[in-house]
Design a protein around this motif. Sequence first.
Motif, mmCIF file in Angstrom:
data_model
loop_
_atom_site.group_PDB
_atom_site.id
_atom_site.type_symbol
_atom_site.label_atom_id
_atom_site.label_comp_id
_atom_site.label_asym_id
_atom_site.label_seq_id
_atom_site.Cartn_x
_atom_site.Cartn_y
_atom_site.Cartn_z
ATOM 1 N N TRP A 21 0.832 -1.206 0.000
ATOM 2 C CA TRP A 21 0.000 0.000 0.000
ATOM 3 C C TRP A 21 0.868 1.258 0.000
ATOM 4 N N GLU A 22 2.055 1.184 0.637
ATOM 5 C CA GLU A 22 2.946 2.345 0.630
ATOM 6 C C GLU A 22 3.406 2.664 -0.785
ATOM 7 N N GLN A 23 3.744 1.625 -1.534
ATOM 8 C CA GLN A 23 4.168 1.842 -2.922
ATOM 9 C C GLN A 23 3.028 2.363 -3.778
ATOM 10 N N LEU A 24 1.826 1.868 -3.517
ATOM 11 C CA LEU A 24 0.664 2.347 -4.266
ATOM 12 C C LEU A 24 0.429 3.833 -4.008
ATOM 13 N N VAL A 25 0.567 4.250 -2.748
ATOM 14 C CA VAL A 25 0.416 5.670 -2.413
ATOM 15 C C VAL A 25 1.459 6.502 -3.146
ATOM 16 N N MET A 26 2.707 6.031 -3.155
ATOM 17 C CA MET A 26 3.778 6.760 -3.826
ATOM 18 C C MET A 26 3.548 6.842 -5.340
ATOM 19 N N ILE A 27 3.002 5.776 -5.919
ATOM 20 C CA ILE A 27 2.706 5.788 -7.356
ATOM 21 C C ILE A 27 1.626 6.831 -7.659
ATOM 22 N N ILE A 50 11.590 14.292 -11.699
ATOM 23 C CA ILE A 50 11.464 13.885 -10.296
ATOM 24 C C ILE A 50 10.263 12.956 -10.119
ATOM 25 N N SER A 51 9.146 13.328 -10.699
ATOM 26 C CA SER A 51 7.929 12.522 -10.569
ATOM 27 C C SER A 51 8.136 11.136 -11.167
ATOM 28 N N PHE A 52 8.792 11.090 -12.327
ATOM 29 C CA PHE A 52 9.002 9.799 -12.983
ATOM 30 C C PHE A 52 9.987 8.953 -12.185
ATOM 31 N N GLY A 53 10.949 9.599 -11.528
ATOM 32 C CA GLY A 53 11.864 8.870 -10.652
ATOM 33 C C GLY A 53 11.131 8.232 -9.486
ATOM 34 N N ILE A 54 10.169 8.974 -8.907
ATOM 35 C CA ILE A 54 9.336 8.414 -7.829
ATOM 36 C C ILE A 54 8.570 7.198 -8.341
ATOM 37 N N LEU A 55 8.016 7.335 -9.540
ATOM 38 C CA LEU A 55 7.242 6.243 -10.135
ATOM 39 C C LEU A 55 8.111 5.002 -10.347
ATOM 40 N N LEU A 56 9.282 5.167 -10.934
ATOM 41 C CA LEU A 56 10.161 4.037 -11.218
ATOM 42 C C LEU A 56 10.592 3.317 -9.948
#
Length: 382
Positions: A21-27, A50-56
């Motif tokens: 769920w933490e990764q889902l929130v970050m995505i 930056i946003s795409f880095g968070i996604l990856l």
Amino acid sequence: MALLDKLQTFLGSTGFAALSWEQLVMILIACVLLYLGIQKKFEPLLLVPISFGILLANLPLGGIMDPPVINPVTGLTETAGGLMYYFYQGVSFVIFPPLIFLGVGAMTDFGPLLANPKTLLLGAAAQFGIFATFIGAAIMGFSPAESGAIAIIGGADGPTAIFLASHLAPELLGAIAVAAYSYMALVPVIQPPIMRALTTKEERTIVMEQLRPVSRTERILFPIIVIIIGGLLLPPAIPLLGMLMFGNLLKECGVTDRLSKTAQNDLNNIIVIMLGLAVGATANFVDPRTLAIILLGLVAFAIGTATGVLMGKIMCKMSGGKINPLIGSAGVSAVPMAARVSQVVGKEENPQNFLLMHAMGPNVAGVIGSAIAAGILLSLLG
């Protein structure tokens, strides 16, 4: 049954099965930031990487930030690290921020500051948010080093924030960098209400006199003199201040056009891509401390904007109404966005008002001021 078993094994090996769920929130956060960068055009050159880095980094099992696995016996690399891990070494070893400053220096015209040196005071006043937030962070329980790293967000200068956090609080680097760049992107949203609240309509309509011409000699001598004095006074600031002044010297000396263009364009673009992706890959908004950092960063930025405008009001009174206090908001070092905001707000009140070049003076002073503030904090806390 064999087919079902294989299908079950395949599904168990996908990222869907490992998604927390933490990764889902970050995505989801990454997608929101991408929307702001692409659709709303909030500093897209920074916010999109930056946003795409968070996604990856939050796609499970990708291992994009995994360090290499080293055999303890042979010392050889058994498994290579992830792509973002290697990008991040440019941040970890504090290589990228000075190179960004090189590009900023090559792109920035120091002429408005030289034409009106009094605007240095506006850039200095806007740094008050940094030191006020240092106290606030300490009260909230952050260590002195962490407080210093968080406080620099008030300068609205992403490379400086990364530079200082890398030295003082590397564990907070992702949150600090994302907060700093996010507030840089949100300058057109955050600053205008503060500017209008602290100024009268009469003050906002003030038309400033045209700036005097600045000679080539002045432009060449300025970066040399600044780095000599600044470097001797605050040695920890040399990497940032030195690259900023070197970039500007390449621009102004007239004999290094190829180097100046490379620093402005190709080199700067490459570093922005690598820096943005690497910083985004380290961000973790689920950490409660991250929320505190984002709040403190907003307070720091608001205070810096307010103190710049208030100093502008003082200078307006002392000059007999010749200085429009709106240019004080550009004392934060979000170049050139903060100067553009001063221009937009001023022109809304008076269509004949052209404040952009006047606002570039405190804007450039803010860049120098944030580098000096970082040097002071690093000297005291490093």
